[in-house]
Design a protein around this motif. Structure first.
Motif, PDB file in Angstrom:
ATOM      1  N   SER A   7      38.177  43.252  37.761  1.00 45.90           N
ATOM      2  CA  SER A   7      38.593  41.849  37.790  1.00 45.90           C
ATOM      3  C   SER A   7      38.098  41.222  39.084  1.00 45.90           C
ATOM      4  O   SER A   7      38.441  41.675  40.179  1.00 45.90           O
ATOM      5  N   ASP A   9      37.995  37.619  40.891  1.00 47.59           N
ATOM      6  CA  ASP A   9      38.357  36.201  40.986  1.00 47.59           C
ATOM      7  C   ASP A   9      38.750  35.629  39.627  1.00 47.59           C
ATOM      8  O   ASP A   9      38.294  34.551  39.232  1.00 47.59           O
ATOM      9  N   GLY A  10      39.553  36.393  38.868  1.00 55.59           N
ATOM     10  CA  GLY A  10      40.024  35.933  37.570  1.00 55.59           C
ATOM     11  C   GLY A  10      39.110  36.234  36.397  1.00 55.59           C
ATOM     12  O   GLY A  10      39.455  35.945  35.254  1.00 55.59           O
ATOM     13  N   ARG A  11      37.934  36.800  36.656  1.00 53.37           N
ATOM     14  CA  ARG A  11      37.008  37.167  35.579  1.00 53.37           C
ATOM     15  C   ARG A  11      37.044  38.676  35.390  1.00 53.37           C
ATOM     16  O   ARG A  11      36.959  39.420  36.355  1.00 53.37           O
ATOM     17  N   ASP A  12      37.140  39.113  34.144  1.00 51.48           N
ATOM     18  CA  ASP A  12      37.088  40.534  33.840  1.00 51.48           C
ATOM     19  C   ASP A  12      35.659  40.937  33.500  1.00 51.48           C
ATOM     20  O   ASP A  12      35.023  40.320  32.645  1.00 51.48           O
ATOM     21  N   TRP A  46      29.454  38.533  42.590  1.00 53.87           N
ATOM     22  CA  TRP A  46      30.780  37.911  42.580  1.00 53.87           C
ATOM     23  C   TRP A  46      30.980  36.986  41.388  1.00 53.87           C
ATOM     24  O   TRP A  46      32.109  36.727  40.985  1.00 53.87           O
ATOM     25  N   ASP A  47      29.896  36.489  40.791  1.00 54.71           N
ATOM     26  CA  ASP A  47      30.051  35.628  39.609  1.00 54.71           C
ATOM     27  C   ASP A  47      30.311  36.446  38.343  1.00 54.71           C
ATOM     28  O   ASP A  47      30.468  35.891  37.251  1.00 54.71           O
TER      29      ASP A  47
END
Length: 152
Positions: A7, A9-12, A46-47
């Protein structure tokens, strides 16, 4: 990190199963993880985009970036070896003493140190050649490693 997910920054982000460790690149732009039961190293931006997915086998348990960020080393605990993964996903494997766990690059990136958690040894690997240069006894067990730059 969870069973097969990282996970960010809110993205799995799906990664290899059972990521036991994550490592941050020297520039802070990427994360490396190795799936102990999935057998792969992932390098993720990070994206959430996956830069590298490399099958390494051998139950990878630790990852570390080289000082310049061009390599990720992974300790392969089930095969007494270390995988060196480059930015293109190429993999070189180097045999080491015992059961590798902790990893640390020298400050110039020329050597990689691999700790044998069961046998108390550290294998010194010459990164350019991918060969074990020396094995040093360090006591009963060797786990985490850290290389400190000399004081000037």
């Amino acid at each position: 990190a969870s069973a097969a997910m990282l996970s960010l920054d809110g993205r799995d982000v799906p990664v290899s199963a059972l990521p036991e460790t994550v490592a941050l690149s020297p520039d802070g732009a990427r994360i490396a993880t190795a799936g102990a039961t999935g057998g792969a190293v992932h390098v993720v931006d990070w994206d959430g985009s996956v830069d590298v997915e490399a099958q390494v086998g051998g139950r990878p348990v630790r990852t570390v970036f080289s000082p310049d960020g061009s390599l990720v080393a992974a300790a392969l605990s089930a095969s007494s070896s270390v995988a060196l993964v480059d930015r293109a996903g190429g993999v070189r494997t180097v045999a080491v003493a015992g059961t590798p766990d902790g990893l640390a690059f020298s400050s110039d990136g020329a050597r990689l140190y691999a700790a044998d958690m069961a046998g108390g040894r550290v294998t010194v690997i010459e990164v350019a050649t991918g060969r074990a240069h020396a094995v040093m006894p360090v006591g009963r067990s060797a786990g985490s490693l850290m290389v400190l730059a000399p004081v000037r």
